[in-house]
Design a protein around this motif. Structure first.
Motif, PDB file in Angstrom:
ATOM      1  N   MET A  65      -1.666  11.211  -0.927  1.00  0.00           N
ATOM      2  CA  MET A  65      -2.725  10.537  -0.225  1.00  0.00           C
ATOM      3  C   MET A  65      -2.701   9.036  -0.529  1.00  0.00           C
ATOM      4  O   MET A  65      -3.073   8.248   0.326  1.00  0.00           O
ATOM      5  CB  MET A  65      -4.094  11.137  -0.604  1.00  0.00           C
ATOM      6  N   ARG A  66      -2.265   8.671  -1.754  1.00  0.00           N
ATOM      7  CA  ARG A  66      -2.193   7.249  -2.086  1.00  0.00           C
ATOM      8  C   ARG A  66      -1.164   6.550  -1.192  1.00  0.00           C
ATOM      9  O   ARG A  66      -1.384   5.437  -0.735  1.00  0.00           O
ATOM     10  CB  ARG A  66      -1.836   7.067  -3.563  1.00  0.00           C
ATOM     11  N   VAL A  67      -0.057   7.229  -0.960  1.00  0.00           N
ATOM     12  CA  VAL A  67       0.986   6.643  -0.118  1.00  0.00           C
ATOM     13  C   VAL A  67       0.467   6.514   1.313  1.00  0.00           C
ATOM     14  O   VAL A  67       0.684   5.492   1.977  1.00  0.00           O
ATOM     15  CB  VAL A  67       2.261   7.513  -0.166  1.00  0.00           C
ATOM     16  N   ILE A  68      -0.255   7.520   1.801  1.00  0.00           N
ATOM     17  CA  ILE A  68      -0.834   7.468   3.153  1.00  0.00           C
ATOM     18  C   ILE A  68      -1.806   6.293   3.245  1.00  0.00           C
ATOM     19  O   ILE A  68      -1.800   5.537   4.221  1.00  0.00           O
ATOM     20  CB  ILE A  68      -1.571   8.795   3.465  1.00  0.00           C
ATOM     21  N   THR A  69      -2.626   6.119   2.228  1.00  0.00           N
ATOM     22  CA  THR A  69      -3.602   5.019   2.220  1.00  0.00           C
ATOM     23  C   THR A  69      -2.889   3.674   2.288  1.00  0.00           C
ATOM     24  O   THR A  69      -3.291   2.776   3.027  1.00  0.00           O
ATOM     25  CB  THR A  69      -4.481   5.093   0.954  1.00  0.00           C
ATOM     26  N   ARG A  70      -1.811   3.552   1.523  1.00  0.00           N
ATOM     27  CA  ARG A  70      -1.041   2.290   1.573  1.00  0.00           C
ATOM     28  C   ARG A  70      -0.434   2.077   2.946  1.00  0.00           C
ATOM     29  O   ARG A  70      -0.378   0.956   3.457  1.00  0.00           O
ATOM     30  CB  ARG A  70       0.056   2.302   0.513  1.00  0.00           C
ATOM     31  N   ALA A  71       0.025   3.171   3.553  1.00  0.00           N
ATOM     32  CA  ALA A  71       0.639   3.061   4.873  1.00  0.00           C
ATOM     33  C   ALA A  71      -0.403   2.659   5.924  1.00  0.00           C
ATOM     34  O   ALA A  71      -0.100   1.934   6.866  1.00  0.00           O
ATOM     35  CB  ALA A  71       1.309   4.371   5.249  1.00  0.00           C
ATOM     36  N   TYR A  72      -1.635   3.129   5.769  1.00  0.00           N
ATOM     37  CA  TYR A  72      -2.694   2.758   6.704  1.00  0.00           C
ATOM     38  C   TYR A  72      -2.943   1.257   6.706  1.00  0.00           C
ATOM     39  O   TYR A  72      -3.332   0.680   7.726  1.00  0.00           O
ATOM     40  CB  TYR A  72      -4.003   3.488   6.360  1.00  0.00           C
ATOM     41  N   VAL A  73      -2.717   0.623   5.574  1.00  0.00           N
ATOM     42  CA  VAL A  73      -2.896  -0.820   5.501  1.00  0.00           C
ATOM     43  C   VAL A  73      -1.903  -1.503   6.451  1.00  0.00           C
ATOM     44  O   VAL A  73      -2.242  -2.470   7.129  1.00  0.00           O
ATOM     45  CB  VAL A  73      -2.706  -1.328   4.046  1.00  0.00           C
TER      46      VAL A  73
ATOM     47  N   ALA B 250       0.624  11.129 -13.110  1.00  0.00           N
ATOM     48  CA  ALA B 250       1.065   9.886 -13.751  1.00  0.00           C
ATOM     49  C   ALA B 250       2.464   9.510 -13.284  1.00  0.00           C
ATOM     50  O   ALA B 250       2.758   8.339 -13.032  1.00  0.00           O
ATOM     51  CB  ALA B 250       1.030  10.024 -15.264  1.00  0.00           C
ATOM     52  N   GLU B 251       3.337  10.504 -13.157  1.00  0.00           N
ATOM     53  CA  GLU B 251       4.699  10.221 -12.694  1.00  0.00           C
ATOM     54  C   GLU B 251       4.694   9.757 -11.245  1.00  0.00           C
ATOM     55  O   GLU B 251       5.452   8.863 -10.875  1.00  0.00           O
ATOM     56  CB  GLU B 251       5.568  11.467 -12.867  1.00  0.00           C
ATOM     57  N   GLU B 252       3.824  10.372 -10.414  1.00  0.00           N
ATOM     58  CA  GLU B 252       3.731   9.943  -9.017  1.00  0.00           C
ATOM     59  C   GLU B 252       3.241   8.501  -8.928  1.00  0.00           C
ATOM     60  O   GLU B 252       3.756   7.721  -8.139  1.00  0.00           O
ATOM     61  CB  GLU B 252       2.773  10.852  -8.243  1.00  0.00           C
ATOM     62  N   GLU B 253       2.238   8.171  -9.741  1.00  0.00           N
ATOM     63  CA  GLU B 253       1.716   6.806  -9.725  1.00  0.00           C
ATOM     64  C   GLU B 253       2.782   5.813 -10.174  1.00  0.00           C
ATOM     65  O   GLU B 253       2.922   4.741  -9.601  1.00  0.00           O
ATOM     66  CB  GLU B 253       0.490   6.693 -10.619  1.00  0.00           C
TER      67      GLU B 253
END
Length: 191
Positions: free
Chosen positions: A1-9, A142-145
């Motif tokens: 979801m973090r990657v999706i949020t960044r992509a939305y930017v 943590a590894e994903e981040e």
């Protein structure tokens, strides 16, 4: 979801992105639903087992009374079983709240009352298993981040750590220099 949020930017109206987010949310909801159902079934099973044990205990109590066992001894056994039941019920509530250390504390109190109770041993193993799952999830997060940090940012961070290590070494603060070097190696491992 973090990657999706960044992509939305970058592209807030991208339909593929929206579809991907919807699939992720649906998968999360399905997993939560399954986990909740499994938890409910497990709790129901434990409750039924405990009720059956209490019923069997009452039956044994009646049999012992027939055999002439003292009322005091039987009252103590029954009180102990009820104490264990209360401790385990409280532990189950802590488990549902994710407070595993508190749950283990209640299990320890139940163990003090009756160290041979199988329910106590079973719940202890269940809590330990949940703690291990939580730790694995936190490690994976943590590894994903760390993996989500852009390479330029990682390289800059590594350079900062190495510069600090050099500065500490020139000031003869070798343990601090080693700490900074270790941080740069750790950061490099996630590139």
């Amino acid at each position: 979801m973090r990657v999706i949020t960044r992509a939305y930017v970058l592209d807030p109206v991208n339909e593929s992105l929206q579809a991907c987010e919807k699939r992720i949310q649906e998968a999360q909801e399905a997993a939560l639903s399954i986990a909740e159902e499994q938890r409910r079934i497990a709790e129901e099973t434990v409750r039924r087992q405990q009720e059956e044990e209490l019923r069997q205990l009452e039956q044994a109590e009646r049999e012992r009374a027939v055999l002439g066992e003292s009322a005091e001894t039987e009252a103590k056994r029954r009180a102990d079983k009820e104490k264990v039941f209360l401790y385990l019920t409280k532990a189950r509530g802590y488990m549902n709240d994710g407070r595993y250390e508190d749950a283990l504390g209640e299990v320890a109190l139940a163990f003090i009352v009756n160290p041979f109770d199988e329910d106590v041993k079973q719940m202890e193993q269940e809590i330990i298993g949940l703690q291990e799952q939580l730790k694995a999830q936190q490690t994976a997060s943590a590894e994903e981040e760390a993996a989500a940090i852009p390479a330029d940012e990682s390289a800059e961070q590594i350079s900062t750590y190495l510069a600090e290590a050099s500065r500490y070494a020139s000031e003869h603060e070798y343990s601090k220099a080693l700490d900074e070097a270790a941080e740069s190696i750790y950061a490099r491992s996630f590139e």
